[in-house]
Design a protein around this motif. Structure first.
Motif, PDB file in Angstrom:
ATOM      1  N   ASP A 163       0.813  -1.216   0.000  1.00 11.47           N
ATOM      2  CA  ASP A 163       0.000   0.000   0.000  1.00 11.47           C
ATOM      3  C   ASP A 163       0.848   1.269   0.000  1.00 11.47           C
ATOM      4  O   ASP A 163       0.562   2.221  -0.735  1.00 11.47           O
ATOM      5  CB  ASP A 163      -0.923   0.035   1.233  1.00 11.47           C
ATOM      6  N   VAL A 164       1.902   1.290   0.853  1.00 14.95           N
ATOM      7  CA  VAL A 164       2.614   2.556   1.077  1.00 14.95           C
ATOM      8  C   VAL A 164       4.081   2.495   0.699  1.00 14.95           C
ATOM      9  O   VAL A 164       4.804   3.463   0.894  1.00 14.95           O
ATOM     10  CB  VAL A 164       2.474   3.007   2.546  1.00 14.95           C
ATOM     11  N   GLY A 165       4.559   1.364   0.190  1.00 14.26           N
ATOM     12  CA  GLY A 165       5.959   1.260  -0.197  1.00 14.26           C
ATOM     13  C   GLY A 165       6.834   0.821   0.953  1.00 14.26           C
ATOM     14  O   GLY A 165       6.364   0.335   1.977  1.00 14.26           O
ATOM     15  N   ASP A 166       8.122   1.024   0.806  1.00 14.76           N
ATOM     16  CA  ASP A 166       9.072   0.515   1.773  1.00 14.76           C
ATOM     17  C   ASP A 166       9.093   1.289   3.089  1.00 14.76           C
ATOM     18  O   ASP A 166       9.533   0.769   4.110  1.00 14.76           O
ATOM     19  CB  ASP A 166      10.484   0.525   1.178  1.00 14.76           C
ATOM     20  N   ASP A 167       8.659   2.532   3.076  1.00 16.50           N
ATOM     21  CA  ASP A 167       8.751   3.352   4.272  1.00 16.50           C
ATOM     22  C   ASP A 167       7.532   3.124   5.166  1.00 16.50           C
ATOM     23  O   ASP A 167       6.586   3.912   5.174  1.00 16.50           O
ATOM     24  CB  ASP A 167       8.885   4.819   3.898  1.00 16.50           C
ATOM     25  N   ILE A 168       7.553   2.026   5.902  1.00 16.15           N
ATOM     26  CA  ILE A 168       6.407   1.677   6.735  1.00 16.15           C
ATOM     27  C   ILE A 168       6.793   1.655   8.213  1.00 16.15           C
ATOM     28  O   ILE A 168       6.150   0.992   9.025  1.00 16.15           O
ATOM     29  CB  ILE A 168       5.820   0.319   6.318  1.00 16.15           C
ATOM     30  N   ARG A 169       7.824   2.405   8.565  1.00 18.92           N
ATOM     31  CA  ARG A 169       8.283   2.394   9.950  1.00 18.92           C
ATOM     32  C   ARG A 169       7.218   2.897  10.919  1.00 18.92           C
ATOM     33  O   ARG A 169       7.127   2.429  12.066  1.00 18.92           O
ATOM     34  CB  ARG A 169       9.566   3.215  10.077  1.00 18.92           C
ATOM     35  N   ALA A 170       6.409   3.855  10.503  1.00 17.44           N
ATOM     36  CA  ALA A 170       5.356   4.360  11.391  1.00 17.44           C
ATOM     37  C   ALA A 170       4.390   3.244  11.755  1.00 17.44           C
ATOM     38  O   ALA A 170       3.869   3.195  12.880  1.00 17.44           O
ATOM     39  CB  ALA A 170       4.610   5.514  10.723  1.00 17.44           C
ATOM     40  N   GLU A 171       4.159   2.356  10.822  1.00 18.26           N
ATOM     41  CA  GLU A 171       3.268   1.224  11.083  1.00 18.26           C
ATOM     42  C   GLU A 171       3.877   0.311  12.155  1.00 18.26           C
ATOM     43  O   GLU A 171       3.169  -0.223  13.012  1.00 18.26           O
ATOM     44  CB  GLU A 171       3.045   0.444   9.797  1.00 18.26           C
ATOM     45  N   PHE A 172       5.202   0.149  12.115  1.00 23.23           N
ATOM     46  CA  PHE A 172       5.858  -0.679  13.115  1.00 23.23           C
ATOM     47  C   PHE A 172       5.675  -0.098  14.511  1.00 23.23           C
ATOM     48  O   PHE A 172       5.558  -0.847  15.482  1.00 23.23           O
ATOM     49  CB  PHE A 172       7.357  -0.810  12.799  1.00 23.23           C
ATOM     50  N   ALA A 173       5.675   1.206  14.635  1.00 23.06           N
ATOM     51  CA  ALA A 173       5.579   1.836  15.941  1.00 23.06           C
ATOM     52  C   ALA A 173       4.169   1.803  16.512  1.00 23.06           C
ATOM     53  O   ALA A 173       3.980   2.010  17.714  1.00 23.06           O
ATOM     54  CB  ALA A 173       6.058   3.282  15.850  1.00 23.06           C
ATOM     55  N   SER A 174       3.164   1.520  15.681  1.00 20.08           N
ATOM     56  CA  SER A 174       1.779   1.652  16.148  1.00 20.08           C
ATOM     57  C   SER A 174       0.942   0.380  16.069  1.00 20.08           C
ATOM     58  O   SER A 174      -0.054   0.264  16.787  1.00 20.08           O
ATOM     59  CB  SER A 174       1.069   2.742  15.334  1.00 20.08           C
ATOM     60  N   ILE A 175       1.310  -0.587  15.239  1.00 20.63           N
ATOM     61  CA  ILE A 175       0.413  -1.706  14.967  1.00 20.63           C
ATOM     62  C   ILE A 175       0.065  -2.504  16.212  1.00 20.63           C
ATOM     63  O   ILE A 175      -1.070  -2.953  16.385  1.00 20.63           O
ATOM     64  CB  ILE A 175       0.990  -2.638  13.871  1.00 20.63           C
ATOM     65  N   CYS A 176       1.002  -2.687  17.140  1.00 19.34           N
ATOM     66  CA  CYS A 176       0.725  -3.503  18.321  1.00 19.34           C
ATOM     67  C   CYS A 176       0.012  -2.736  19.427  1.00 19.34           C
ATOM     68  O   CYS A 176      -0.425  -3.344  20.415  1.00 19.34           O
ATOM     69  CB  CYS A 176       2.019  -4.104  18.865  1.00 19.34           C
ATOM     70  N   GLY A 177      -0.119  -1.419  19.285  1.00 21.00           N
ATOM     71  CA  GLY A 177      -0.822  -0.641  20.294  1.00 21.00           C
ATOM     72  C   GLY A 177      -0.101  -0.642  21.630  1.00 21.00           C
ATOM     73  O   GLY A 177       1.125  -0.588  21.705  1.00 21.00           O
ATOM     74  N   GLN A 178      -0.885  -0.742  22.714  1.00 24.61           N
ATOM     75  CA  GLN A 178      -0.353  -0.726  24.074  1.00 24.61           C
ATOM     76  C   GLN A 178      -0.618  -2.060  24.755  1.00 24.61           C
ATOM     77  O   GLN A 178      -1.546  -2.781  24.389  1.00 24.61           O
ATOM     78  CB  GLN A 178      -1.000   0.406  24.891  1.00 24.61           C
ATOM     79  N   ILE A 179       0.180  -2.353  25.775  1.00 24.38           N
ATOM     80  CA  ILE A 179       0.020  -3.627  26.458  1.00 24.38           C
ATOM     81  C   ILE A 179      -1.372  -3.778  27.063  1.00 24.38           C
ATOM     82  O   ILE A 179      -1.934  -4.886  27.123  1.00 24.38           O
ATOM     83  CB  ILE A 179       1.121  -3.804  27.534  1.00 24.38           C
ATOM     84  N   ASN A 180      -1.980  -2.671  27.479  1.00 28.58           N
ATOM     85  CA  ASN A 180      -3.318  -2.726  28.077  1.00 28.58           C
ATOM     86  C   ASN A 180      -4.410  -3.021  27.059  1.00 28.58           C
ATOM     87  O   ASN A 180      -5.562  -3.261  27.440  1.00 28.58           O
ATOM     88  CB  ASN A 180      -3.630  -1.412  28.799  1.00 28.58           C
ATOM     89  N   ASP A 181      -4.072  -2.974  25.777  1.00 27.95           N
ATOM     90  CA  ASP A 181      -5.053  -3.293  24.747  1.00 27.95           C
ATOM     91  C   ASP A 181      -5.300  -4.796  24.638  1.00 27.95           C
ATOM     92  O   ASP A 181      -6.242  -5.219  23.970  1.00 27.95           O
ATOM     93  CB  ASP A 181      -4.577  -2.792  23.371  1.00 27.95           C
ATOM     94  N   PHE A 182      -4.471  -5.594  25.296  1.00 27.99           N
ATOM     95  CA  PHE A 182      -4.518  -7.038  25.136  1.00 27.99           C
ATOM     96  C   PHE A 182      -5.027  -7.701  26.409  1.00 27.99           C
ATOM     97  O   PHE A 182      -4.758  -7.239  27.520  1.00 27.99           O
ATOM     98  CB  PHE A 182      -3.122  -7.585  24.800  1.00 27.99           C
ATOM     99  N   GLU A 183      -5.749  -8.791  26.227  1.00 20.79           N
ATOM    100  CA  GLU A 183      -6.269  -9.534  27.370  1.00 20.79           C
ATOM    101  C   GLU A 183      -5.134 -10.084  28.229  1.00 20.79           C
ATOM    102  O   GLU A 183      -5.231 -10.120  29.459  1.00 20.79           O
ATOM    103  CB  GLU A 183      -7.147 -10.682  26.878  1.00 20.79           C
TER     104      GLU A 183
END
Length: 246
Positions: free
Chosen positions: A46-66
């Protein structure tokens, strides 16, 4: 196999959260890793090779998980995904991990990168680019110090492969690792027993092949791996510990 199955299922579901509700720790959490591989590949298209921002956000926060375990699997899975989308270019993959917000999360990501490099589990048709038969310590020998604790931890898996699971030879190689990283190396020998052996007596006997000062470290690796692969089943761990009693 769990990497491949998870990628295929993601193509149907198209949702990381929905896929994570279907995953568990089977085969060292390979389902979680495959999901992120497929997701990041899709984002790369979708966005090419520069997807570092996605790496910083995709997993969210630890409290988002059961469970915290699943969050940490997400961080670890990012390392697998980084190797997948960079075609096993280890330095590039590590650079993706470096965008994560703290050292703990980055090291979780590094662990996925180095696990992928040491076993090349997503590329069974060709070996990893950063392994050398004539230099068992490579690529740890060419990397910055911040990567070395995790690199040498997973290099033990590479030692096992090139030694054809001759654990004495693996131990000899771990003893050649710089002293400050040897404990990590021997702990992974224990961790790997749970994947390579079925009987607790065999696992114990393999750890007893280690130098005396690292036998307990190997046992701890087995117990840690059992706790991870059989979450909530204390009997697995206690049954193994019973084999150590004399």
């Amino acid at each position: 196999v769990t990497h491949y199955l998870a990628r295929a299922q993601y193509e149907k579901v198209k949702s990381v959260p929905d896929m994570y509700t279907q995953c568990d720790s089977t085969c060292h959490g390979g389902c979680y890793h495959g999901v992120l591989e497929a997701y990041m590949k899709e984002k790369q298209l979708d966005v090419g090779d520069d997807i570092r921002a996605e790496f910083a956000s995709i997993c969210g926060q630890i409290n988002d998980f059961e469970k915290p375990l699943i969050f940490y699997e997400c961080m670890h899975g990012l390392g697998h995904a980084a190797m997948y989308i960079t075609d096993l270019e280890l330095p590039a993959a590590l650079s993706y991990c470096d965008v994560l917000p703290n050292v703990e999360y980055a090291e979780r990501c590094y662990s996925g990168v180095f696990m992928e490099n040491s076993s090349s589990s997503t590329s069974t048709d060709h070996p990893g680019k950063y392994v050398r038969a004539d230099d068992p310590m490579y690529p740890c020998t060419i990397l910055e110090e911040k990567y070395l604790p995790i690199c040498y931890r997973y290099q033990s898996s590479h030692f096992a492969l090139i030694s054809h699971h001759d654990w004495r030879k693996v131990a000899d190689l771990c003893m050649q690792v710089p002293p400050q990283y040897r404990e990590n190396c021997f702990r992974t020998i224990g961790t790997n027993q749970v994947g390579f052996a079925q009987e607790f007596d065999t696992m114990r006997a393999n750890c007893e092949l280690m130098p005396p000062e690292f036998q307990d470290t190997c046992f701890a690796g087995i117990i840690g791996s059992l706790s991870y692969r059989f979450v909530g089943d204390m009997k697995k761990m206690s049954d193994f510990c019973a084999t150590l009693q004399v």
